[in-house]
Structures are given as C-alpha cells and as structure tokens.
Design an enzyme around this catalytic site. Structure first.
Site, PDB file in Angstrom:
ATOM      1  CB  ILE A  96       4.668  -4.039   6.712  1.00  0.00           C
ATOM      2  CG1 ILE A  96       4.825  -5.547   6.986  1.00  0.00           C
ATOM      3  CG2 ILE A  96       5.882  -3.503   5.961  1.00  0.00           C
ATOM      4  CD1 ILE A  96       4.905  -6.383   5.728  1.00  0.00           C
TER       5      ILE A  96
ATOM      6  CB  THR B  80      12.328  13.015  -8.385  1.00  0.00           C
ATOM      7  OG1 THR B  80      13.383  12.326  -7.691  1.00  0.00           O
ATOM      8  CG2 THR B  80      12.838  14.350  -8.901  1.00  0.00           C
TER       9      THR B  80
ATOM     10  CE  LYS C 225       9.423  21.544  -3.539  1.00  0.00           C
ATOM     11  NZ  LYS C 225       9.845  20.121  -3.641  1.00  0.00           N
TER      12      LYS C 225
ATOM     13  CB  THR D  76       2.962   7.226  -1.376  1.00  0.00           C
ATOM     14  OG1 THR D  76       2.991   7.831  -0.073  1.00  0.00           O
ATOM     15  CG2 THR D  76       2.708   8.302  -2.411  1.00  0.00           C
TER      16      THR D  76
ATOM     17  CG  LEU E 187      10.583   3.605  -1.903  1.00  0.00           C
ATOM     18  CD1 LEU E 187      10.527   3.568  -0.381  1.00  0.00           C
ATOM     19  CD2 LEU E 187      11.591   4.633  -2.382  1.00  0.00           C
TER      20      LEU E 187
ATOM     21  CD  GLU F 299      16.003  19.814  -7.347  1.00  0.00           C
ATOM     22  OE1 GLU F 299      14.793  20.090  -7.424  1.00  0.00           O
ATOM     23  OE2 GLU F 299      16.907  20.684  -7.361  1.00  0.00           O
TER      24      GLU F 299
ATOM     25  CB  ALA G  92       8.598  17.975  -0.814  1.00  0.00           C
TER      26      ALA G  92
ATOM     27  N   GLY H 242       0.832  -1.202   0.000  1.00  0.00           N
ATOM     28  CA  GLY H 242       0.000   0.000   0.000  1.00  0.00           C
ATOM     29  C   GLY H 242       0.862   1.245   0.000  1.00  0.00           C
TER      30      GLY H 242
END
Length: 507
Positions: free
Chosen positions: A46, A350, A82, A15, A339, A348, A54, A13
């Site tokens: 987990i 990303t 931002k 993001t 990830l 930056e 950001a 799950g």
C-alpha cells in the site's frame, strides 16, 4: 487506581505513522518505568501519499524533542531550507507576494510596521512593497539563506524563521531508524478486518491478510484517506469543507533540479487550482491541486507538465481528496493522526504540522484503559479549534482574489466564508488590525502578509499612528528596509549554505 495502557497499535506507516511512533518511543517508551509496547503495522503493498515535502517552522520543535541533528536529517532526506511561500497570480495575474516566516521589521511603540506603512505607502518616500520590511521575503527574492547568529543583538538575522523541504518518503525511513531501536515493533502486513469489543464497541484487534491478529489497548489510525479505524470500523462521520475549498484532486510529479535552488516554496495559481514547486537537493517536487468541478483530469495534467522547470522524472501520480475533518479525531480507544482525521490542501504546508500537534496533544492528554470520555472531549475540542483556524487562513487565499478570468476564481471571490474568518477580514479591512486567538497556528505577521498580499488593503490605519510626525515614520520605515537589505546582501546564497552545511550524496 491507575489502569495504564499496556499496548499501543499504530495502523499505517508513512509520515504520520512513523512521526507518531518515534515521538511515543522517545517520550513515553524510553522514559516510563513500565512502558507500553508500541507496534506499527504497515504494508509494502500500500503506497503512501508521500508528497508532504514542505513544512513550517514548528517542525523544529518536533526535531528538538527527538534530539535530531538538523544537518544529518537534511543530508539523509535531501532537504533544503524554506523561508516562506511565494504566491504567484493569486490576487491577480502578473502579481506575486511572499508569505515569509519570522518577524516583520521592528515595532514602533506597541504597533506593527504595517500600520505606519499603510499611512505612507503612497507617499513616494518609502518602499511601495511591504516585502521589503521583513528579512525572510527579501532573502527569498535574492535566493539567500542564513541562520540566526545566536546572540541577543537586535538584528533582522535573529528574526529569521525557517522550515524545511525534504523527501517525505526518506523522512519516514529516517524516523523508523529512530523508533525501532527505542522499542517500536514493525509488523508487515495488510489489514483485512477490524474486530470490536462487544461490550463497548472499542477496537479489540486487527486481523492481517497472512492470518496474524494484533490486539491492543489504544489504537492510532494512520491509515490515510482510507481511515480504516476511525471512519471505517467506528463510523465517525466526515465534515466536508468543499464549499469553501473546492479543490479535490492533485497530480504530483518530480522533475530534474535547476539552479539556483530557491529557499522557498512557490504556489502559482492556475485557471482551476494551483501548482506547487518544492526544491530539494536532488529534484524538484511539483504538483497541481485542482477542482474537478472546473477542469478535467487531462487538462490538469497538461497544465502541470507544461509548467515544469526541468525534465519530468516520472508520470504524474493522481491523488483524490475532500477537504474537511472527522467529526471526532478521538473516538473510544482510537485516535486519528494525519489524513485519516482530515485534510486541508497543502497550500500553507500544514499537513505535517497537524500530525505533529496531534501527537503532542496526545502526550498532554494521554489516557489509561478506562478512556474517560472527558479526556477525549477535551482533545477533540482543542483539535477542532486548531484545524478550523488553519482552514480559515487557507480559505482567505481563495476568497481574496480579484481574478475574473475563470469560473473557479469567480466562485471563490463571491462565496460566503465562515463567520470566524469573516470577522477577521472585516476587522483588517477597517483599520489593519488582526489578532491571534488563543493557540491558533498562524500569527499576526502571517495574516498581515497574506491579507495585504491578496489585495485586502485596509481603508484606514490605527489612529495612534498620527501621534508620530511623518518624518519620524519615514525614517523608521526606511531604516527597517535599509537594514534588512544590508543583512540580506551579506548572507550566502541558499546553494552555498546547503553545500557547506548539509550537502547530500547524490544518487
């Protein structure tokens, strides 16, 4: 004969998982005459990394595709706006610059303002700070914010580009509220086994701790750094970039808010890494990204906790990582999102963008059950180009430093860089020219601000500049900085805008 995907399984799950689920639900499940089922498996036991607070302006495309109301989203996620990132002490101690989103000034002829400024910057007749020619950095320095007017007038207000700061955990909850009513099924559980098909090595199913077995045609690996499917079950190798990006650990901690609430992220270089500061409505997100080669965990924690603006609201949470990417994001019937497919440190902002583009690229190259290798090959080629160019942009921040006060900064200053980056740096150093390649993320304006902010002042400028009289150039540059200053002075403060537009109910 089409052989359509019938079952999509999202493993994980957070993001990444819920961004993928919401997008698939909205653009495939809700529209296809015979839509596939989408099942998302996540475990409450987990924890997710959850510090991607950001973003960059491209996030607004994702929200538009989902039909998300901006003000409602920011209220729910305690979000703020931002306009860019302030970099403190990166080029040398005591110096700072702002990488602002949006456009720098107005072009004269076919050339960008920096070419003219390079000629006149030491004349004493124009502003010595290049920030003054772009509305975003100027608004940042005055803690002001406004959105574009929506008309076609040539005003700096219509050049404003912005993104968001928000609570990543709340974002996942928000997207779950969108995805589940559209048909996404959430399964609670911890995966203990991944089963492969004997005939082709594709993933067949995953087995959960409670005995459930979830099968599918297509699997999306959102399992984070564990990379259960793409790395674990399918054995796709990892390409490390630690020789260029030496930071391999982070500590994250929230602290109490302070005013004013700045409309930008701040990145402050430390002795062996850098510290982020991300202001939300209800707290400030902080973290110290550092290299274990050049400092200890205890020292990194001390540096972080000694440099908070408000009272710490929790203990620092450790995160370990290795910058780099999977050699393939798509292998057989598995796509890595987030990830599990790789990580470029958050300098930056990303990470969320790469989740977004990974999913959008899937929509452009959606497979059927035959999984033609040509589709995955094209996908992987596009993904590699994108992340490698982002990698180069981040490396430039480390390479272009004059700092000589610590071992890490000396290493970064002296290291060799990828050929793709070296070519960009050499071209800019010669005459201030930089060009965006194909679909790479960061535009010329971003490169210009960062390269000059990091101290790479070109030896010369485009010779076409000399076609204009100096008086014309001076008037042109001063007109830009003057109009920008007037527009910013008329903007509300960031706090005023947030209070009127998207103020959240404080806990």
């Amino acid at each position: 004969m089409p052989n359509p995907i019938e079952n999509i399984v999202i493993v994980g799950g957070g993001t990444a998982g819920w961004m993928a689920a919401a997008m698939l639900a909205k653009l495939i499940v809700a529209k296809a005459p015979k839509p596939p089922t989408v099942t998302l498996i996540e475990s409450d036991d987990i924890s997710t990394v959850g510090v991607g607070e950001a973003t960059i302006p491209a996030i607004k495309k994702y929200m538009s595709l989902l039909g998300i109301n901006e003000a409602d989203f920011l209220k729910f996620t305690q979000g703020t706006f931002k306009l860019g990132i302030e970099f403190v002490d990166w080029e040398r101690l005591g110096e700072s610059y702002i990488h602002g989103f949006g456009k720098i000034g107005q072009d004269l002829g076919w050339m960008r303002p920096h070419q003219y400024w390079l000629k006149m910057r030491n004349s004493g007749k124009v502003s010595p700070r290049f920030d003054d020619y772009a509305i975003n950095p100027t608004a940042c320095r005055h803690n002001r914010f406004n959105k574009r007017n929506g008309d076609d007038r040539k005003t700096p207000l219509n050049d404003i580009g912005y993104a968001y700061h928000f609570d990543a955990g709340l974002m996942a909850q928000y997207l779950r509220r969108i995805a589940e009513p559209l048909g996404v099924k959430r399964v609670e559980g911890t995966i203990v086994d991944v089963r492969l098909k004997a005939e082709n090595g594709h993933v067949k199913s995953v087995a959960l701790k409670d005995g459930q077995v979830v099968g599918g045609d297509f699997f999306i690996d959102c399992s984070g750094f564990r990379s259960l499917l793409i790395g674990g079950a399918l054995g796709v190798g990892y390409e490390s970039w630690s020789q260029w990006l030496p930071c391999d650990r982070a500590l994250a901690v929230p602290c109490a808010s302070v005013t004013p609430t700045t409309p930008y992220t701040r990145s402050t270089a430390r002795t062996a890494g850098w510290q982020w500061r991300i202001p939300l409505q209800h707290r400030i997100g902080n973290g110290h990204v550092y290299s274990s080669r050049f400092t200890s965990d205890d020292e990194a924690a001390r540096v972080l906790m000694d440099n908070l603006d408000g009272k710490a609201l929790a203990d620092p949470r450790p995160i370990r990582f290795e910058t780099g990417k999977r050699k393939k994001l798509w292998e057989k019937n598995v796509l890595a999102v987030g990830l599990s497919g790789g990580f470029i440190e958050p300098l930056e902002s990303t990470s969320i963008h790469l989740i977004q583009t990974t999913v959008l690229r899937l929509l452009n190259l959606f497979p059927d059950k035959d999984f033609d290798p040509a589709t995955a090959a094209e996908y992987n080629a596009q993904a590699d180009f994108e992340i490698e160019r982002i990698r180069d942009f981040v490396i430039a921040h480390y390479k272009l430093t004059s700092r000589d006060d610590s071992e890490m900064w000396r290493y970064c200053r002296d290291m060799a860089v990828p050929d793709t980056l070296a070519r960009k740096l050499d071209g800019f150093a010669a005459s201030g020219r930089v060009f965006k390649e194909n679909e790479e993320l960061f535009a010329e304006d971003s490169w210009i601000q960062v390269l000059m902010g990091q101290g790479l002042m070109p030896r010369g400028y485009d010779p076409i500049v000399d076609n204009y009289p100096e008086e014309t150039i001076i008037a042109y540059l001063n007109n830009i900085s003057g109009v920008v200053a007037k527009c910013v002075a008329a903007m509300p403060t960031h706090d005023q805008f947030v209070a009127a537009y998207c103020a959240a109910e404080m806990p």
